[in-house]
Design an enzyme around this catalytic site. Structure first.
Site, PDB file in Angstrom:
ATOM      1  CE  LYS A  13      -1.965  -1.251   3.958  1.00 24.35           C
ATOM      2  NZ  LYS A  13      -1.272  -2.524   4.236  1.00 24.35           N
ATOM      3  NE  ARG A  89      -5.233  -1.599   9.901  1.00 22.37           N
ATOM      4  CZ  ARG A  89      -4.142  -1.187   9.237  1.00 22.37           C
ATOM      5  NH1 ARG A  89      -4.148  -0.099   8.535  1.00 22.37           N
ATOM      6  NH2 ARG A  89      -3.068  -1.908   9.293  1.00 22.37           N
ATOM      7  NE  ARG A 128       7.511  -1.813   6.557  1.00 22.47           N
ATOM      8  CZ  ARG A 128       6.192  -1.890   6.546  1.00 22.47           C
ATOM      9  NH1 ARG A 128       5.496  -1.374   5.557  1.00 22.47           N
ATOM     10  NH2 ARG A 128       5.572  -2.518   7.526  1.00 22.47           N
ATOM     11  NE  ARG A 161       5.418   0.077  10.337  1.00 22.71           N
ATOM     12  CZ  ARG A 161       4.335  -0.120   9.581  1.00 22.71           C
ATOM     13  NH1 ARG A 161       4.271   0.421   8.368  1.00 22.71           N
ATOM     14  NH2 ARG A 161       3.339  -0.853  10.007  1.00 22.71           N
ATOM     15  NE  ARG A 172       1.854  -4.925  11.244  1.00 22.53           N
ATOM     16  CZ  ARG A 172       3.018  -4.725  10.622  1.00 22.53           C
ATOM     17  NH1 ARG A 172       4.146  -5.155  11.170  1.00 22.53           N
ATOM     18  NH2 ARG A 172       3.051  -4.089   9.469  1.00 22.53           N
TER      19      ARG A 172
HETATM   20  P1  AP5 Z   1       4.791  -1.426   2.030  1.00 28.82           P
HETATM   21  O1  AP5 Z   1       4.385  -0.806   0.741  1.00 28.82           O
HETATM   22  O2  AP5 Z   1       5.442  -0.571   3.039  1.00 28.82           O
HETATM   23  O3  AP5 Z   1       3.565  -2.252   2.658  1.00 28.82           O
HETATM   24  P2  AP5 Z   1       2.177  -1.764   3.256  1.00 28.82           P
HETATM   25  O4  AP5 Z   1       1.108  -2.446   2.511  1.00 28.82           O
HETATM   26  O5  AP5 Z   1       2.131  -0.279   3.333  1.00 28.82           O
HETATM   27  O6  AP5 Z   1       2.291  -2.473   4.667  1.00 28.82           O
HETATM   28  P3  AP5 Z   1       2.222  -1.899   6.157  1.00 28.82           P
HETATM   29  O7  AP5 Z   1       3.016  -2.857   6.993  1.00 28.82           O
HETATM   30  O8  AP5 Z   1       2.569  -0.470   6.223  1.00 28.82           O
HETATM   31  O9  AP5 Z   1       0.712  -2.114   6.447  1.00 28.82           O
HETATM   32  P4  AP5 Z   1      -0.006  -2.182   7.796  1.00 28.82           P
HETATM   33  O10 AP5 Z   1      -1.400  -2.140   7.365  1.00 28.82           O
HETATM   34  O11 AP5 Z   1       0.404  -3.317   8.638  1.00 28.82           O
HETATM   35  O12 AP5 Z   1       0.553  -0.892   8.584  1.00 28.82           O
HETATM   36  P5  AP5 Z   1      -0.043   0.568   8.817  1.00 28.82           P
HETATM   37  O13 AP5 Z   1       1.083   1.495   8.839  1.00 28.82           O
HETATM   38  O14 AP5 Z   1      -1.178   0.842   7.917  1.00 28.82           O
HETATM   39  O15 AP5 Z   1       5.758  -2.664   1.664  1.00 28.82           O
HETATM   40  C1  AP5 Z   1       6.314  -3.482   2.681  1.00 28.82           C
HETATM   41  C2  AP5 Z   1       7.747  -3.869   2.299  1.00 28.82           C
HETATM   42  O16 AP5 Z   1       7.727  -4.676   1.124  1.00 28.82           O
HETATM   43  C3  AP5 Z   1       8.638  -2.675   1.966  1.00 28.82           C
HETATM   44  O17 AP5 Z   1       9.926  -2.952   2.408  1.00 28.82           O
HETATM   45  C4  AP5 Z   1       8.596  -2.590   0.430  1.00 28.82           C
HETATM   46  O18 AP5 Z   1       9.781  -2.049  -0.106  1.00 28.82           O
HETATM   47  C5  AP5 Z   1       8.424  -4.059   0.047  1.00 28.82           C
HETATM   48  N1  AP5 Z   1       7.576  -4.232  -1.142  1.00 28.82           N
HETATM   49  C6  AP5 Z   1       6.455  -3.524  -1.480  1.00 28.82           C
HETATM   50  N2  AP5 Z   1       5.924  -3.992  -2.627  1.00 28.82           N
HETATM   51  C7  AP5 Z   1       6.709  -5.050  -3.008  1.00 28.82           C
HETATM   52  C8  AP5 Z   1       6.664  -5.953  -4.113  1.00 28.82           C
HETATM   53  N3  AP5 Z   1       5.698  -5.863  -5.065  1.00 28.82           N
HETATM   54  N4  AP5 Z   1       7.626  -6.925  -4.191  1.00 28.82           N
HETATM   55  C9  AP5 Z   1       8.603  -7.013  -3.234  1.00 28.82           C
HETATM   56  N5  AP5 Z   1       8.697  -6.173  -2.178  1.00 28.82           N
HETATM   57  C10 AP5 Z   1       7.756  -5.203  -2.062  1.00 28.82           C
HETATM   58  O19 AP5 Z   1      -0.651   0.418  10.287  1.00 28.82           O
HETATM   59  C11 AP5 Z   1       0.177   0.194  11.395  1.00 28.82           C
HETATM   60  C12 AP5 Z   1      -0.668   0.046  12.654  1.00 28.82           C
HETATM   61  O20 AP5 Z   1      -1.361   1.266  12.931  1.00 28.82           O
HETATM   62  C13 AP5 Z   1      -1.768  -1.007  12.611  1.00 28.82           C
HETATM   63  O21 AP5 Z   1      -1.276  -2.297  12.934  1.00 28.82           O
HETATM   64  C14 AP5 Z   1      -2.764  -0.465  13.639  1.00 28.82           C
HETATM   65  O22 AP5 Z   1      -2.342  -0.771  14.948  1.00 28.82           O
HETATM   66  C15 AP5 Z   1      -2.670   1.027  13.434  1.00 28.82           C
HETATM   67  N6  AP5 Z   1      -3.653   1.503  12.436  1.00 28.82           N
HETATM   68  C16 AP5 Z   1      -3.370   2.004  11.199  1.00 28.82           C
HETATM   69  N7  AP5 Z   1      -4.498   2.310  10.538  1.00 28.82           N
HETATM   70  C17 AP5 Z   1      -5.523   1.995  11.368  1.00 28.82           C
HETATM   71  C18 AP5 Z   1      -6.939   2.060  11.238  1.00 28.82           C
HETATM   72  N8  AP5 Z   1      -7.531   2.512  10.119  1.00 28.82           N
HETATM   73  N9  AP5 Z   1      -7.695   1.644  12.291  1.00 28.82           N
HETATM   74  C19 AP5 Z   1      -7.126   1.194  13.430  1.00 28.82           C
HETATM   75  N10 AP5 Z   1      -5.791   1.089  13.610  1.00 28.82           N
HETATM   76  C20 AP5 Z   1      -4.992   1.492  12.590  1.00 28.82           C
HETATM   77 ZN    ZN Z   2       2.092   1.080   4.957  1.00 24.60          ZN
END
Ligand code: AP5
Ligand code: ZN
Length: 217
Positions: A13, A89, A128, A161, A172
């Protein structure tokens, strides 16, 4: 454009969203990035959120709905549309978004699911590296920065992170399957859901997204 990206941790994402932002000149709102900035500033919300995030749980719906509402109303970049990353989410968050949009007399154009098997996510998450201030992410193997542990754009250091370890990832993922999968069904019923194979290389995922946008024209 007005769209959301749904997908498990590591689906890509945060990798694809900035490209969409650049293409459409809209805002990129990532609730995870917003929460991490509260954590960095050690605000009361940040302190509370950190515990939940490190355990792979979800911050309360009211808090994240409030954050998105505030940004949509005040961030000038959102005048050109928005891409939401990591929100909604839960089904109540999706309903909250619907009522926000109804108030603004707007509708959502796309709910795109980045679909990928859990097994592929461990390597992505544990490798990452992120630039905290911008939210830019890299990968030790799959997308290394030009200079080791250094952000390409600012030259500032990259970090891991605190929730990017195998144990927190497990939680997660189970949170994703329990609470966020129903959001996919929500948008399926509503007719704007589309899925992209997120196990492909980043460039291939981007091409698949472009194809979806081309069909809008
Ligand atoms: P990346 O693009 O960073 O992945 P992502 O989908 O953004 O994954 P996240 O881990 O950020 O998602 P998340 O939902 O767990 O975390 P969030 O910050 O939203 O890619 C990941 C890695 O892979 C990178 O190193 C990248 O380079 C590599 N990569 C990408 N694409 C690739 C490909 N095609 N091939 C190979 N490698 C690739 O949320 C964090 C926390 O915040 C949650 O756990 C929760 O506690 C809280 N939170 C956030 N939003 C909410 C909400 N709406 N409601 C309640 N709690 C929330
Ligand atoms: Zn993310």
């Amino acid at each position: 454009i007005r769209m959301i990206l749904i997908g498990p941790p590591g689906a890509g994402k945060g990798t694809q969203a900035p490209k969409i932002k650049e293409k459409f000149n809209c805002c990129h709102l990532a609730t995870g990035d917003m929460l991490r900035s509260q954590v960095a500033k050690k605000t009361p919300l940040g302190r509370e959120a950190k515990k939940i995030m490190d355990q792979g749980g979800l911050v309360s719906d009211d808090i994240v709905i409030g954050m998105i509402k505030e940004e949509l109303n005040s961030n000038p970049e959102c005048k050109g549309g928005f891409i939401l990353d990591g929100f909604p989410r839960t089904v109540p968050q999706a309903e909250g978004l619907d009522s926000m949009l109804t108030e603004r007399k707007q509708t959502l154009q796309h709910a795109i699911e980045l679909k990928i098997d859990d097994a592929l996510l461990v390597a992505r998450i544990t490798g990452r590296l992120v630039h905290p201030a911008s939210g830019r992410s890299y990968h030790k193997l799959f997308n290394p920065p030009k200079k080791e542990m250094t952000d390409d754009v600012t030259g500032e250091p990259l970090v891991q992170r605190s929730d990017d370890n195998a144990e927190a990832l497990k939680k997660r993922l189970s949170t994703y399957h329990a609470q966020t999968s129903p959001v996919v069904d929500y948008y399926r019923k509503n007719g704007i859901w589309q899925a992209v194979d997120a196990s492909q290389k980043p460039g291939q995922v981007w091409s698949a997204l472009l194809q979806i946008f081309d069909n809008d024209a």
